[in-house]
Design a protein around this motif. Sequence first.
Motif, PDB file in Angstrom:
ATOM      1  N   TRP A 183      -8.044   1.761   0.898  1.00 37.38           N
ATOM      2  CA  TRP A 183      -6.717   2.361   0.793  1.00 37.38           C
ATOM      3  C   TRP A 183      -6.127   2.687   2.162  1.00 37.38           C
ATOM      4  O   TRP A 183      -4.935   2.518   2.389  1.00 37.38           O
TER       5      TRP A 183
ATOM      6  N   LEU B 192      -1.552  -0.569   3.150  1.00 41.82           N
ATOM      7  CA  LEU B 192      -0.116  -0.727   3.434  1.00 41.82           C
ATOM      8  C   LEU B 192       0.103  -1.475   4.745  1.00 41.82           C
ATOM      9  O   LEU B 192       1.022  -2.296   4.857  1.00 41.82           O
TER      10      LEU B 192
ATOM     11  N   LEU C  90      -0.166  -5.136   4.150  1.00 45.10           N
ATOM     12  CA  LEU C  90       1.040  -5.681   3.520  1.00 45.10           C
ATOM     13  C   LEU C  90       2.110  -5.929   4.574  1.00 45.10           C
ATOM     14  O   LEU C  90       2.764  -6.979   4.590  1.00 45.10           O
ATOM     15  N   GLN C  91       2.268  -4.971   5.474  1.00 45.83           N
ATOM     16  CA  GLN C  91       3.262  -5.098   6.543  1.00 45.83           C
ATOM     17  C   GLN C  91       2.942  -6.288   7.450  1.00 45.83           C
ATOM     18  O   GLN C  91       3.829  -6.973   7.939  1.00 45.83           O
TER      19      GLN C  91
ATOM     20  N   ILE D  26       1.038  -5.208  -3.322  1.00 42.65           N
ATOM     21  CA  ILE D  26      -0.071  -4.305  -3.636  1.00 42.65           C
ATOM     22  C   ILE D  26       0.140  -3.836  -5.069  1.00 42.65           C
ATOM     23  O   ILE D  26       1.202  -3.325  -5.402  1.00 42.65           O
TER      24      ILE D  26
ATOM     25  N   VAL E 254       0.684   2.572  -6.290  1.00 42.46           N
ATOM     26  CA  VAL E 254       1.354   3.060  -5.079  1.00 42.46           C
ATOM     27  C   VAL E 254       2.602   3.843  -5.490  1.00 42.46           C
ATOM     28  O   VAL E 254       3.481   3.311  -6.170  1.00 42.46           O
TER      29      VAL E 254
ATOM     30  N   ARG F 179       7.920   5.580   2.216  1.00 47.88           N
ATOM     31  CA  ARG F 179       7.448   4.195   2.091  1.00 47.88           C
ATOM     32  C   ARG F 179       8.594   3.217   1.894  1.00 47.88           C
ATOM     33  O   ARG F 179       8.513   2.054   2.314  1.00 47.88           O
TER      34      ARG F 179
ATOM     35  N   THR G 289       9.957   1.331   4.878  1.00 50.46           N
ATOM     36  CA  THR G 289       9.206   0.180   5.389  1.00 50.46           C
ATOM     37  C   THR G 289       9.129  -0.964   4.390  1.00 50.46           C
ATOM     38  O   THR G 289       9.123  -2.133   4.777  1.00 50.46           O
ATOM     39  N   PHE G 290       9.072  -0.653   3.104  1.00 45.32           N
ATOM     40  CA  PHE G 290       8.875  -1.667   2.074  1.00 45.32           C
ATOM     41  C   PHE G 290       9.947  -1.584   0.993  1.00 45.32           C
ATOM     42  O   PHE G 290      10.563  -0.539   0.797  1.00 45.32           O
TER      43      PHE G 290
ATOM     44  N   PRO H 289       4.885  -2.517  -4.131  1.00 47.26           N
ATOM     45  CA  PRO H 289       5.575  -2.728  -2.854  1.00 47.26           C
ATOM     46  C   PRO H 289       5.391  -4.147  -2.316  1.00 47.26           C
ATOM     47  O   PRO H 289       4.386  -4.807  -2.590  1.00 47.26           O
TER      48      PRO H 289
END
Length: 267
Positions: free
Chosen positions: A85, A89, A92-93, A100, A104, A110, A113-114, A222
């Motif tokens: 965990w 994230l 993913l970035q 994911i 989440v 968040r 960013t997503f 996300p």
Amino acid sequence: MHNRRSHLLASAALGLALLAGTAHAATDLLDEVKQRGTLRVAVEGTYPPFNFRDAQGQLTGFDVEIAAAIAGKLGVKPVFTTTEWSGILAGLQAGKYDVIVNQVAATDARRQTFDFSGPYVSSSAQLIIRANETRPMGTLADLKGKRIGVGQGSNYADLARGIEGAEVKVYPGAPEYLQDLATGRIDAALNDSLLIPYLTQTSKLPLKAGAPIGPSTSNAIPFRKGNPKFQEAIDKALADLKADGSFEKISTKWFARDVSKPLAAAK
């Protein structure tokens, strides 16, 4: 001549950059996924009943089945990556996977960013009580004077302390407070509504789910920003799974109810 050549080269470079930018903008994640033929999905793999390895070492769980069903609606195969965990994230970035599917919370922080799908799971804090409990424990007022067990360092410890007149006992984890609840040392325990069916089933103790406490929260899927076609396709896949009954079937298998619908919280 040198200046003119520099100007022409600069113009050509700018033109290429604009073309590249246009080409990049036109490539939506949905196009990549379709071309690749796979949806790359990240899960922890150690988070039952959402995602975990069974006795045969196979990845299973609610999120694994939902992700596979979404991939099916997109016409591609799911490919799973398991990761802790703490770094999921960031992965993913960095583009290591497309989505994911791991409970989440779609927080405002968040979302900077997503991008996220629409919510697919609703959860809340919920009481665990003894199976033969006859006292009323459906409202916060009912919990006055009651002893409530919570896990150390959990959000539920803070929530329980906010219940007027309740006595809060903190435990290392769920096994300890479930045992004390079963033997009558505490009157109730508090945990995530999604985990309670799994906890009560695997503990094999005479316990059951009680009333939900506090507001519900939503979890979503996300993915990297700037992929509107992909976002639309994921939301449509989720909507189709709900419409054809597949979502409810998977949800009922793992939680004995449809977790896309919030529980009515105690007041």
